[in-house]
Design an enzyme around this catalytic site. Structure first.
Site, PDB file in Angstrom:
ATOM      1  N   ASP A  84     -27.635  74.168   0.786  1.00 43.81           N
ATOM      2  CA  ASP A  84     -26.282  73.884   1.249  1.00 43.81           C
ATOM      3  C   ASP A  84     -26.442  73.057   2.515  1.00 43.81           C
ATOM      4  OD1 ASP A  84     -23.759  73.824   2.388  1.00 43.81           O
ATOM      5  OD2 ASP A  84     -23.278  75.904   1.891  1.00 43.81           O
ATOM      6  N   TYR A 184      -9.574  61.624   3.016  1.00 45.53           N
ATOM      7  CA  TYR A 184     -10.524  60.876   2.194  1.00 45.53           C
ATOM      8  C   TYR A 184     -10.824  59.526   2.834  1.00 45.53           C
ATOM      9  CZ  TYR A 184     -12.665  58.928  -2.062  1.00 45.53           C
ATOM     10  OH  TYR A 184     -13.537  58.373  -2.965  1.00 45.53           O
ATOM     11  N   LYS A 188     -14.704  58.322   3.985  1.00 43.85           N
ATOM     12  CA  LYS A 188     -15.480  57.249   3.369  1.00 43.85           C
ATOM     13  C   LYS A 188     -15.822  56.127   4.348  1.00 43.85           C
ATOM     14  CE  LYS A 188     -15.818  59.451  -0.395  1.00 43.85           C
ATOM     15  NZ  LYS A 188     -17.109  60.106  -0.689  1.00 43.85           N
TER      16      LYS A 188
END
Length: 314
Positions: A84, A184, A188
């Site tokens: 993880d 988002y 990015k």
């Protein structure tokens, strides 16, 4: 030169003796990058959270063990490690293991994502579930920072190391366009910038950092969503005509191999690159022999409202 062995493309072993870590190699782009590095002869550590015994919150069937097996079948050595990447101690232990077993790291690919279910499309920030948005950022950005923090000291031991930050969209496109939702969007373009920053820090050690984006990806989930397979993916264009520009995950994998085997790759350091751009530069193709240039198509055809037509774009 390359040849086919079953369904795996086996390429000339140009990375024999090199060690790679693909963080987020369970499926899609990460899996394909790992396999293509293996096809070029590399030893590849394939990390992710989904194993045959336990799935991540993505709840997908693909596993890191499968990825490692594909790497080995392709001609490299695949090593699956459940990690993880939000847990610094797990990442530290991973890097210590690579150091103990291999004594070097030549390629680091930061491809961790796993936040598909957290982005509410076209939802303003004040209406977007805050916990989902913040976790999206942690999965998309914090994982990359944590991995680089622990892995780069091993990478810089030898000049020529390569760091690839995998994102969605080039710097040029992400700077000019709203991407789905604020969380988002920030995730990015942050990865684009992260590659630029790390390139600055790696340059004195003779190492290279880039951000790399695939185009419209035919991932396992995307194909499943359209009800098609890699073999008949064009059937999906009946419902989404612009899917004609899509590409297989292997296309980005081959882009990483092209960078990793280029002795002059430092010329790209700090830049935002796409699979289609590098295909033009290095001459590799997708699995069907084409060279889809998705981001140019998206700007010039899809976003311009023109009918779907990939002529001249693949």
């Amino acid at each position: 030169m390359s040849s086919f062995r079953g369904s795996i493309v086996v390429m000339e072993t140009t990375l024999k003796g090199k060690v790679a870590l693909v963080a987020g190699a369970t499926r899609a782009t990460g899996r394909a990058i790992a396999v293509e590095l293996g096809a070029a002869g590399a030893t590849v550590y394939c990390t992710g959270r989904t194993t045959r015994e336990r799935r991540s919150e993505m709840d997908r069937p693909e596993t890191i063990e499968e990825t490692a097996e594909l790497v080995t079948r392709a001609g490299g050595e695949g090593i699956a490690v459940r990690v993880d990447h939000l847990e610094p101690e797990q990442v530290r232990a991973l890097v210590e293991r690579i150091d103990t077993e291999q004594g070097r790291l030549d390629v680091l690919v930061n491809d961790v994502w796993g936040a598909d279910k957290l982005a509410a499309w076209s939802t303003p920030i004040w209406e977007h579930p805050l916990d989902d948005g913040l976790r999206l950022l942690r999965l998309a950005v914090d994982t990359h920072l944590i991995t680089s923090h622990h892995a780069l000291p091993l990478l810089i031991r030898n000049p020529g190391g390569l760091l690839v930050e995998v994102t969605d969209g080039t710097w040029e496109y992400n700077s000019a366009n709203y991407r789905l939702c604020a969380f988002y969007d920030l995730a990015k373009i942050s990865v684009n910038r992260l590659a630029f920053s790390q390139a600055h820090e790696l340059r004195p050690y003779g190492c290279t950092a880039v951000s790399l984006t695939p185009g419209w990806l035919r991932s396992e989930a995307m194909l499943e969503g359209f009800g098609v397979t890699e073999e008949n993916w064009r059937d999906a264009t009946v419902h989404q005509p612009h899917f004609v520009i899509s590409e297989s995950p292997a296309f980005t994998g081959r882009a990483v191999v092209a960078l990793a085997t280029d002795p002059e790759r430092e010329r790209w350091s700090g830049q935002s690159l796409s699979s289609g751009q590098l295909a033009r530069e290095y001459g590799f193709t997708d699995v069907d022999g084409s060279r889809p240039d998705a981001w140019r198509y998206i700007v010039e055809v899809a976003s311009a409202g023109k009918p779907a037509d990939a002529t001249g774009y693949r």
